[in-house]
Design a protein around this motif. Structure first.
Motif, PDB file in Angstrom:
ATOM      1  N   SER A  18       1.210  -3.969  -3.942  1.00 16.16           N
ATOM      2  CA  SER A  18       1.192  -4.586  -5.255  1.00 16.16           C
ATOM      3  C   SER A  18       1.264  -3.475  -6.287  1.00 16.16           C
ATOM      4  O   SER A  18       0.691  -2.399  -6.093  1.00 16.16           O
ATOM      5  N   ALA A  19       1.987  -3.728  -7.379  1.00  7.74           N
ATOM      6  CA  ALA A  19       2.099  -2.746  -8.455  1.00  7.74           C
ATOM      7  C   ALA A  19       2.146  -3.510  -9.777  1.00  7.74           C
ATOM      8  O   ALA A  19       2.019  -4.741  -9.799  1.00  7.74           O
ATOM      9  N   TYR A  20       2.343  -2.779 -10.871  1.00  9.05           N
ATOM     10  CA  TYR A  20       2.295  -3.396 -12.197  1.00  9.05           C
ATOM     11  C   TYR A  20       3.488  -2.945 -13.030  1.00  9.05           C
ATOM     12  O   TYR A  20       3.776  -1.749 -13.117  1.00  9.05           O
ATOM     13  N   ARG A  21       4.172  -3.905 -13.646  1.00  9.48           N
ATOM     14  CA  ARG A  21       5.286  -3.593 -14.543  1.00  9.48           C
ATOM     15  C   ARG A  21       4.742  -3.031 -15.837  1.00  9.48           C
ATOM     16  O   ARG A  21       3.835  -3.592 -16.456  1.00  9.48           O
ATOM     17  N   MET A  22       5.296  -1.930 -16.278  1.00  9.85           N
ATOM     18  CA  MET A  22       4.830  -1.322 -17.516  1.00  9.85           C
ATOM     19  C   MET A  22       5.318  -2.064 -18.745  1.00  9.85           C
ATOM     20  O   MET A  22       4.712  -1.972 -19.812  1.00  9.85           O
ATOM     21  N   GLY A  23       6.424  -2.775 -18.632  1.00  6.30           N
ATOM     22  CA  GLY A  23       6.859  -3.602 -19.756  1.00  6.30           C
ATOM     23  C   GLY A  23       8.212  -3.222 -20.313  1.00  6.30           C
ATOM     24  O   GLY A  23       8.783  -2.164 -20.006  1.00  6.30           O
ATOM     25  N   GLY A  24       8.726  -4.117 -21.171  1.00  4.93           N
ATOM     26  CA  GLY A  24      10.087  -4.010 -21.670  1.00  4.93           C
ATOM     27  C   GLY A  24      10.415  -2.729 -22.409  1.00  4.93           C
ATOM     28  O   GLY A  24      11.509  -2.180 -22.259  1.00  4.93           O
ATOM     29  N   ASP A  81      -4.050  -0.219  -8.624  1.00  6.54           N
ATOM     30  CA  ASP A  81      -4.949  -0.346  -7.471  1.00  6.54           C
ATOM     31  C   ASP A  81      -4.211  -0.751  -6.205  1.00  6.54           C
ATOM     32  O   ASP A  81      -4.824  -1.135  -5.209  1.00  6.54           O
ATOM     33  N   GLY A  82      -2.886  -0.682  -6.235  1.00  5.31           N
ATOM     34  CA  GLY A  82      -2.094  -0.989  -5.044  1.00  5.31           C
ATOM     35  C   GLY A  82      -2.216   0.104  -4.003  1.00  5.31           C
ATOM     36  O   GLY A  82      -2.483   1.267  -4.331  1.00  5.31           O
ATOM     37  N   LYS A  83      -2.016  -0.257  -2.752  1.00  3.93           N
ATOM     38  CA  LYS A  83      -2.155   0.689  -1.649  1.00  3.93           C
ATOM     39  C   LYS A  83      -1.045   0.464  -0.632  1.00  3.93           C
ATOM     40  O   LYS A  83      -0.997  -0.576   0.022  1.00  3.93           O
ATOM     41  N   ARG A  84      -0.148   1.426  -0.508  1.00 10.54           N
ATOM     42  CA  ARG A  84       0.902   1.329   0.493  1.00 10.54           C
ATOM     43  C   ARG A  84       0.370   1.799   1.849  1.00 10.54           C
ATOM     44  O   ARG A  84      -0.187   2.895   1.961  1.00 10.54           O
ATOM     45  N   PRO A  85       0.534   1.015   2.906  1.00 15.17           N
ATOM     46  CA  PRO A  85       0.058   1.455   4.223  1.00 15.17           C
ATOM     47  C   PRO A  85       0.932   2.559   4.803  1.00 15.17           C
ATOM     48  O   PRO A  85       2.135   2.630   4.533  1.00 15.17           O
ATOM     49  N   VAL A  86       0.319   3.419   5.597  1.00 11.92           N
ATOM     50  CA  VAL A  86       1.047   4.444   6.350  1.00 11.92           C
ATOM     51  C   VAL A  86       1.610   3.785   7.601  1.00 11.92           C
ATOM     52  O   VAL A  86       0.878   3.162   8.370  1.00 11.92           O
ATOM     53  N   LEU A  87       2.908   3.898   7.810  1.00  9.27           N
ATOM     54  CA  LEU A  87       3.548   3.288   8.972  1.00  9.27           C
ATOM     55  C   LEU A  87       3.764   4.339  10.062  1.00  9.27           C
ATOM     56  O   LEU A  87       3.785   5.530   9.802  1.00  9.27           O
ATOM     57  N   GLY A  88       3.960   3.876  11.277  1.00 11.91           N
ATOM     58  CA  GLY A  88       4.126   4.804  12.390  1.00 11.91           C
ATOM     59  C   GLY A  88       2.793   5.369  12.827  1.00 11.91           C
ATOM     60  O   GLY A  88       1.736   5.065  12.279  1.00 11.91           O
ATOM     61  N   GLU A  89       2.829   6.206  13.853  1.00  8.36           N
ATOM     62  CA  GLU A  89       1.608   6.774  14.433  1.00  8.36           C
ATOM     63  C   GLU A  89       1.363   8.212  13.991  1.00  8.36           C
ATOM     64  O   GLU A  89       0.238   8.586  13.672  1.00  8.36           O
ATOM     65  N   THR A  90       2.404   9.037  13.938  1.00  9.37           N
ATOM     66  CA  THR A  90       2.201  10.470  13.766  1.00  9.37           C
ATOM     67  C   THR A  90       1.758  10.853  12.364  1.00  9.37           C
ATOM     68  O   THR A  90       1.108  11.883  12.175  1.00  9.37           O
ATOM     69  N   LEU A  91       2.108  10.067  11.355  1.00  9.23           N
ATOM     70  CA  LEU A  91       1.776  10.423   9.984  1.00  9.23           C
ATOM     71  C   LEU A  91       0.408   9.918   9.553  1.00  9.23           C
ATOM     72  O   LEU A  91      -0.018  10.155   8.428  1.00  9.23           O
ATOM     73  N   PRO A 142     -11.922   3.799   6.505  1.00 10.30           N
ATOM     74  CA  PRO A 142     -10.801   3.080   5.909  1.00 10.30           C
ATOM     75  C   PRO A 142      -9.459   3.593   6.423  1.00 10.30           C
ATOM     76  O   PRO A 142      -9.319   4.780   6.750  1.00 10.30           O
ATOM     77  N   ALA A 143      -8.497   2.705   6.496  1.00  8.20           N
ATOM     78  CA  ALA A 143      -7.154   3.117   6.885  1.00  8.20           C
ATOM     79  C   ALA A 143      -6.541   3.943   5.763  1.00  8.20           C
ATOM     80  O   ALA A 143      -6.784   3.689   4.584  1.00  8.20           O
ATOM     81  N   PRO A 144      -5.754   4.954   6.095  1.00  4.51           N
ATOM     82  CA  PRO A 144      -5.126   5.766   5.043  1.00  4.51           C
ATOM     83  C   PRO A 144      -4.098   4.948   4.272  1.00  4.51           C
ATOM     84  O   PRO A 144      -3.496   4.018   4.807  1.00  4.51           O
ATOM     85  N   TRP A 145      -3.913   5.288   3.015  1.00  2.00           N
ATOM     86  CA  TRP A 145      -2.919   4.594   2.197  1.00  2.00           C
ATOM     87  C   TRP A 145      -2.279   5.573   1.231  1.00  2.00           C
ATOM     88  O   TRP A 145      -2.769   6.675   1.022  1.00  2.00           O
ATOM     89  N   LEU A 146      -1.145   5.153   0.656  1.00  2.00           N
ATOM     90  CA  LEU A 146      -0.321   6.019  -0.171  1.00  2.00           C
ATOM     91  C   LEU A 146      -0.071   5.414  -1.542  1.00  2.00           C
ATOM     92  O   LEU A 146      -0.171   4.196  -1.725  1.00  2.00           O
ATOM     93  N   THR A 147       0.282   6.269  -2.488  1.00  4.35           N
ATOM     94  CA  THR A 147       0.828   5.816  -3.764  1.00  4.35           C
ATOM     95  C   THR A 147       2.338   5.640  -3.546  1.00  4.35           C
ATOM     96  O   THR A 147       2.752   5.043  -2.563  1.00  4.35           O
ATOM     97  N   PHE A 148       3.168   6.190  -4.433  1.00  2.00           N
ATOM     98  CA  PHE A 148       4.609   6.166  -4.210  1.00  2.00           C
ATOM     99  C   PHE A 148       5.095   7.497  -3.613  1.00  2.00           C
ATOM    100  O   PHE A 148       6.291   7.805  -3.678  1.00  2.00           O
TER     101      PHE A 148
END
Length: 408
Positions: free
Chosen positions: A142-148, A169-179, A225-231
């Motif tokens: 989840s993310a947020y639009r900054m606007g027009g 407050d969005g959290k991208r999950p880490v995919l795969g095993e090695t990372l 907690p599971a690791p998470w990423l920004t962009f």
């Protein structure tokens, strides 16, 4: 092996030019504020496409810097002095173009009709923003639009419809095993020690197998907690070596017609790392970082007492055509500087999990559980590092990491 930090860089808005730092605050998500904003192109079918340099080299024409300014409006994001941190974005028209010419995209847009700079709050008040679902490399958040106003400014410069989003407050999950650094830690349970030469293992194959079996049968603690990423692409940090950059530059040469043919210098900025290291006294061999498993930084946190910070190196950074972008024109570079990726293809396709892409640099995460400074429920999981800090290679790996992020 003793190294030192030679540069630190943060990229608050992904794909734009980076900001050099003397000191940086490391968090579980990397350098604080790194890649917390991202641009998406709006396609004719109204679908959003991530804007990265490989497909949108125009992004290289934008400078960004962080400034603190008085804030007379909302108190959200203010410091104790009533000021607010802003990202100041400035568009640099392609080299050789007129100031009012949109030569990057030939859309007829006149840049003279929009401000030359844009102010973006470093920590926006998300309560006022529209929540949207986005994804990057198959990892949703989840993310947020900054606007027009923000969308229109970037669109006027780039020449296509775009939207600017904030991870909030969005959290991208880490995919795969090695990372996933939490899984890596369970496999790297042997004592830290440095091998004498690249590629030499610090453990025998029996102990490595025992460690793997042990990690496979041990479950992760429920409160971890599971690791998470920004962009950030696939990991919180990207580490690079000056020795390897020098090897890249040695592969490119001036045309033979020049009076004194010599190798061209490739800027480290093209590889977009967060942290760059070089030898303290003797430079490490080029590409030695392929076999680095852990680094330990000794930092004085802005002249306070020294602390030890461990970085877990989780995977190789596989490269794309962004290396060929000319940051002055916002287009693929001409001549040798437009062939950096091709030059690396010759012998740097060394990751068995991504055999068509060359490798430069290593992804990393901060291990906040490795030192007593970070232990306990109330521990603040951040630490400052500085240019000039000493770095030790404290663990090597026997074989190069194998890429397994799905779809990449």
């Amino acid at each position: 092996m003793t190294l030192r930090i030679t540069s630190l860089t943060v990229y608050p808005i992904k794909s734009l030019r980076g900001i050099s730092l003397n000191n940086a605050e490391l968090t579980p998500q990397g350098i604080k504020h790194d890649r917390v904003f991202m641009l998406y192109a709006v396609k004719p079918n109204n679908k959003w496409e991530k804007m990265q340099l490989s497909h949108y080299p125009q992004c290289a024409l934008f400078d960004q810097r962080i400034a603190t300014i008085p804030n007379e409006g909302s108190t959200a994001g203010n410091d104790r002095n009533g000021k607010k941190s802003m990202i100041i974005v400035e568009y640099n028209p392609p080299k050789g173009s007129r100031p009012d010419e949109d030569s990057a995209n030939k859309t007829g847009s006149k840049l003279s009709t929009v401000p030359s700079k844009l102010e973006v709050p470093l920590e926006p008040d998300i309560s006022t923003l529209e929540c949207v679902d986005v994804e990057l490399h198959g990892s949703p958040a989840s993310a947020y639009r900054m606007g027009g106003a923000y969308d229109e400014w970037f669109a006027s410069c780039i020449g296509i419809p775009v939207v600017l989003v904030y991870i909030g407050d969005g959290k991208r999950p880490v995919l795969g095993e090695t990372l996933d650094a939490t899984k890596l830690k369970s496999k790297a349970s042997s004592p830290k020690e440095e091998a004498e030469k690249p590629g030499t293992a610090t453990r025998g194959w029996i102990s490595s197998l025992t460690s793997y079996i042990s990690s496979a049968t041990t479950s992760k603690p429920k409160d971890e907690p599971a690791p998470w990423l920004t962009f950030t692409d696939v990991a919180p940090l990207l580490i690079a070596s000056e020795s390897s950059l020098n090897d890249v530059s040695s592969r490119l040469s001036q045309p033979a017609s020049t009076p004194s043919p010599a190798s061209l210098e490739v800027g480290m900025y093209k590889f977009r790392p967060n942290l760059v290291v070089a030898g303290q006294d003797v430079p490490p061999p080029a590409w030695d970082e392929d076999y680095w498993g852990e680094l330990e930084i000794t930092t004085r946190e802005k002249q306070t007492e020294a602390r030890k910070v461990t970085l877990l190196l989780t995977g190789n950074c596989v490269r794309c055509t962004s290396l060929n972008v000319d940051y002055e024109t916002g287009r693929p570079a001409e001549g040798e500087l437009g062939s950096v990726l091709k030059k690396l293809m010759k012998d740097r396709r060394v990751d068995k999990g991504s055999k068509w892409s060359p490798v430069f640099g290593r992804y990393a995460s901060v291990d906040f559980d490795s030192g007593s400074e970070f232990e306990g429920e109330d521990a603040v999981k951040s630490v400052w590092v500085s240019v000039g800090d000493e770095v030790q290679v404290t663990r090597r790996i026997e074989e190069r990491s194998v890429w397994d992020w799905p779809g990449l």
